[in-house]
Design an enzyme around this catalytic site. Structure first.
Site, PDB file in Angstrom:
ATOM      1  N   LYS A 140       0.638  -0.977  -0.330  1.00 42.85           N
ATOM      2  CA  LYS A 140       0.169  -0.101  -0.078  1.00 42.85           C
ATOM      3  C   LYS A 140       0.952   1.322   0.210  1.00 42.85           C
ATOM      4  O   LYS A 140       0.575   2.176  -0.338  1.00 42.85           O
ATOM      5  CB  LYS A 140      -1.032   0.364   1.096  1.00 42.85           C
ATOM      6  CG  LYS A 140      -1.518  -1.454   1.645  1.00 42.85           C
ATOM      7  CD  LYS A 140      -2.941  -0.592   2.413  1.00 42.85           C
ATOM      8  CE  LYS A 140      -2.287  -1.068   4.079  1.00 42.85           C
ATOM      9  NZ  LYS A 140      -1.442  -1.720   4.515  1.00 42.85           N
ATOM     10  N   ARG A 188     -10.375   1.749   8.045  1.00 41.45           N
ATOM     11  CA  ARG A 188      -9.321  -0.091   8.496  1.00 41.45           C
ATOM     12  C   ARG A 188      -9.715  -0.787   9.275  1.00 41.45           C
ATOM     13  O   ARG A 188     -10.121  -2.242   9.658  1.00 41.45           O
ATOM     14  CB  ARG A 188      -7.744   0.862   9.652  1.00 41.45           C
ATOM     15  CG  ARG A 188      -6.970  -0.437  10.027  1.00 41.45           C
ATOM     16  CD  ARG A 188      -5.833  -0.321   9.283  1.00 41.45           C
ATOM     17  NE  ARG A 188      -4.690  -0.924   9.747  1.00 41.45           N
ATOM     18  CZ  ARG A 188      -4.024  -0.227   8.856  1.00 41.45           C
ATOM     19  NH1 ARG A 188      -3.312   0.731   8.682  1.00 41.45           N
ATOM     20  NH2 ARG A 188      -2.024  -0.910   9.887  1.00 41.45           N
ATOM     21  N   ARG A 222      12.328  -5.551   5.721  1.00 44.90           N
ATOM     22  CA  ARG A 222      11.131  -3.714   5.904  1.00 44.90           C
ATOM     23  C   ARG A 222      11.854  -3.252   7.056  1.00 44.90           C
ATOM     24  O   ARG A 222      12.341  -1.735   7.698  1.00 44.90           O
ATOM     25  CB  ARG A 222      10.327  -3.850   5.694  1.00 44.90           C
ATOM     26  CG  ARG A 222       9.446  -2.295   5.673  1.00 44.90           C
ATOM     27  CD  ARG A 222       8.097  -1.650   5.062  1.00 44.90           C
ATOM     28  NE  ARG A 222       7.323  -1.878   6.370  1.00 44.90           N
ATOM     29  CZ  ARG A 222       5.437  -1.746   6.453  1.00 44.90           C
ATOM     30  NH1 ARG A 222       5.308  -1.941   5.082  1.00 44.90           N
ATOM     31  NH2 ARG A 222       4.947  -2.784   6.930  1.00 44.90           N
ATOM     32  N   ARG A 230      11.439  -0.027  11.761  1.00 46.23           N
ATOM     33  CA  ARG A 230      10.745   0.227  12.008  1.00 46.23           C
ATOM     34  C   ARG A 230       9.990  -0.937  12.849  1.00 46.23           C
ATOM     35  O   ARG A 230      10.557  -2.311  13.016  1.00 46.23           O
ATOM     36  CB  ARG A 230       8.963  -0.007  11.358  1.00 46.23           C
ATOM     37  CG  ARG A 230       8.116   1.497  10.567  1.00 46.23           C
ATOM     38  CD  ARG A 230       7.465   0.947   9.874  1.00 46.23           C
ATOM     39  NE  ARG A 230       5.965   0.547  10.066  1.00 46.23           N
ATOM     40  CZ  ARG A 230       4.628   0.197   9.790  1.00 46.23           C
ATOM     41  NH1 ARG A 230       5.075   0.196   8.317  1.00 46.23           N
ATOM     42  NH2 ARG A 230       4.026   0.005   9.885  1.00 46.23           N
ATOM     43  N   ARG A 277       0.848 -10.128  15.560  1.00 49.15           N
ATOM     44  CA  ARG A 277      -0.656  -9.152  15.992  1.00 49.15           C
ATOM     45  C   ARG A 277      -1.271  -9.143  15.437  1.00 49.15           C
ATOM     46  O   ARG A 277      -2.227  -8.257  15.428  1.00 49.15           O
ATOM     47  CB  ARG A 277      -0.520  -8.737  17.634  1.00 49.15           C
ATOM     48  CG  ARG A 277      -0.900  -8.207  18.014  1.00 49.15           C
ATOM     49  CD  ARG A 277      -1.964  -8.790  19.241  1.00 49.15           C
ATOM     50  NE  ARG A 277      -3.730  -7.891  18.656  1.00 49.15           N
ATOM     51  CZ  ARG A 277      -4.441  -8.319  18.633  1.00 49.15           C
ATOM     52  NH1 ARG A 277      -4.643  -9.808  18.391  1.00 49.15           N
ATOM     53  NH2 ARG A 277      -5.425  -7.903  19.473  1.00 49.15           N
TER      54      ARG A 277
HETATM   55  P1  AMP Z   1       0.733   1.343   8.850  1.00 52.95           P
HETATM   56  O1  AMP Z   1       1.972   1.526   8.593  1.00 52.95           O
HETATM   57  O2  AMP Z   1      -0.545   1.506   7.384  1.00 52.95           O
HETATM   58  O3  AMP Z   1       0.678  -0.175   8.815  1.00 52.95           O
HETATM   59  O4  AMP Z   1      -0.230   1.661  10.185  1.00 52.95           O
HETATM   60  C1  AMP Z   1       0.824   0.968  11.636  1.00 52.95           C
HETATM   61  C2  AMP Z   1      -0.013   1.608  12.571  1.00 52.95           C
HETATM   62  O5  AMP Z   1      -0.734   3.072  12.285  1.00 52.95           O
HETATM   63  C3  AMP Z   1      -1.259   0.460  13.175  1.00 52.95           C
HETATM   64  O6  AMP Z   1      -0.454  -0.952  12.816  1.00 52.95           O
HETATM   65  C4  AMP Z   1      -1.915   1.213  13.546  1.00 52.95           C
HETATM   66  O7  AMP Z   1      -1.732   0.984  15.483  1.00 52.95           O
HETATM   67  C5  AMP Z   1      -1.962   2.787  13.379  1.00 52.95           C
HETATM   68  N1  AMP Z   1      -3.037   2.893  12.265  1.00 52.95           N
HETATM   69  C6  AMP Z   1      -2.907   3.256  11.299  1.00 52.95           C
HETATM   70  N2  AMP Z   1      -4.097   3.721  10.190  1.00 52.95           N
HETATM   71  C7  AMP Z   1      -4.550   3.599  11.356  1.00 52.95           C
HETATM   72  C8  AMP Z   1      -6.312   3.276  11.335  1.00 52.95           C
HETATM   73  N3  AMP Z   1      -7.046   3.711   9.824  1.00 52.95           N
HETATM   74  N4  AMP Z   1      -7.725   3.157  12.435  1.00 52.95           N
HETATM   75  C9  AMP Z   1      -6.508   2.465  13.293  1.00 52.95           C
HETATM   76  N5  AMP Z   1      -5.393   2.418  13.336  1.00 52.95           N
HETATM   77  C10 AMP Z   1      -4.330   2.777  12.150  1.00 52.95           C
END
Ligand code: AMP
Length: 188
Positions: free
Chosen positions: A13, A87, A125, A131, A142
């Site tokens: 993404k 999400r 990554r 990260r 998880r």
């Molecule tokens: P990502 O980079 O999209 O994998 O997001 C990293 C972390 O940010 C996720 O594991 C969540 O803890 C938080 N996060 C990102 N987008 C959302 C969302 N729309 N709703 C809730 N938590 C989010």
């Protein structure tokens, strides 16, 4: 066009969102990037969400919609590409309400990849980007569990509304971009 990307962690993404947005000429927002920047900058929001992200859990829905609305402003009817939002089905339903500060998406693109590829990509990554939520196998599990329980139901949600396309994301980035642009073009 208003487009949301749905897929497990590591599905591409973050790589493909900017490509699609540039192609469509619309703003792009990654909620994960936005939240990580807030943590990095030590803002109030960053303090509230840092531990949640590190545990691989989701930030509460009501907080997220406010964050996304603040980041995109009023101009969302003209189009966007969102990576990482909605999400949960609750977040998608908030977007569909009449009083939503954001216009609802026209199309959800499901980027599909097998679990084994998720693990490979996240391990890479973790080495390349450092990260914390990619480095620990328990946290990765998880996040996959949270994806299956909370996020994957969005696929049926958008399919039921006739607003879903699925793209096989298990290929080189340029090939996936091509597949995505073809899939989106077929729906414009
Ligand atoms: P990502 O980079 O999209 O994998 O997001 C990293 C972390 O940010 C996720 O594991 C969540 O803890 C938080 N996060 C990102 N987008 C959302 C969302 N729309 N709703 C809730 N938590 C989010």
């Amino acid at each position: 066009m208003r487009l949301v990307l749905v897929g497990p962690p590591g599905s591409g993404k973050g790589t493909q969102g900017p490509v699609l947005a540039a192609h469509l000429g619309v703003p792009h927002l990654s909620t994960g990037d936005l939240l990580r920047a807030q943590v990095e900058a030590g803002t109030d929001l960053g303090h509230r969400v840092g531990e949640v992200i590190d545990r691989g859990e989701l930030v509460p829905d009501d907080l997220m919609i406010a964050v996304v609305a603040a980041a995109l402003g009023d101009g969302t009817a003209g189009g966007y590409v969102l990576d990482g939002f909605p999400r949960t089905v609750a977040q998608a339903e908030m977007l569909e309400r009449g009083d939503s500060p954001l216009a609802a998406p026209d199309l959800a693109v499901h980027l599909a990849i097998p679990d084994a590829v998720v693990h490979e990509r996240l391990a890479r990554r973790a080495r390349d980007e450092g990260r914390a939520d990619d480095a620990d196998p328990d946290i990765i599990d998880r996040r996959l569990q949270v994806y299956r329980d909370e996020t994957a139901p969005l696929i049926d949600h958008y399919r039921d509304r006739g607003a879903l396309v699925t793209v096989d994301g298990d290929a080189a980035p340029d090939e996936v971009s091509k597949r995505l642009l073809d899939a989106v073009a077929s729906r414009r």
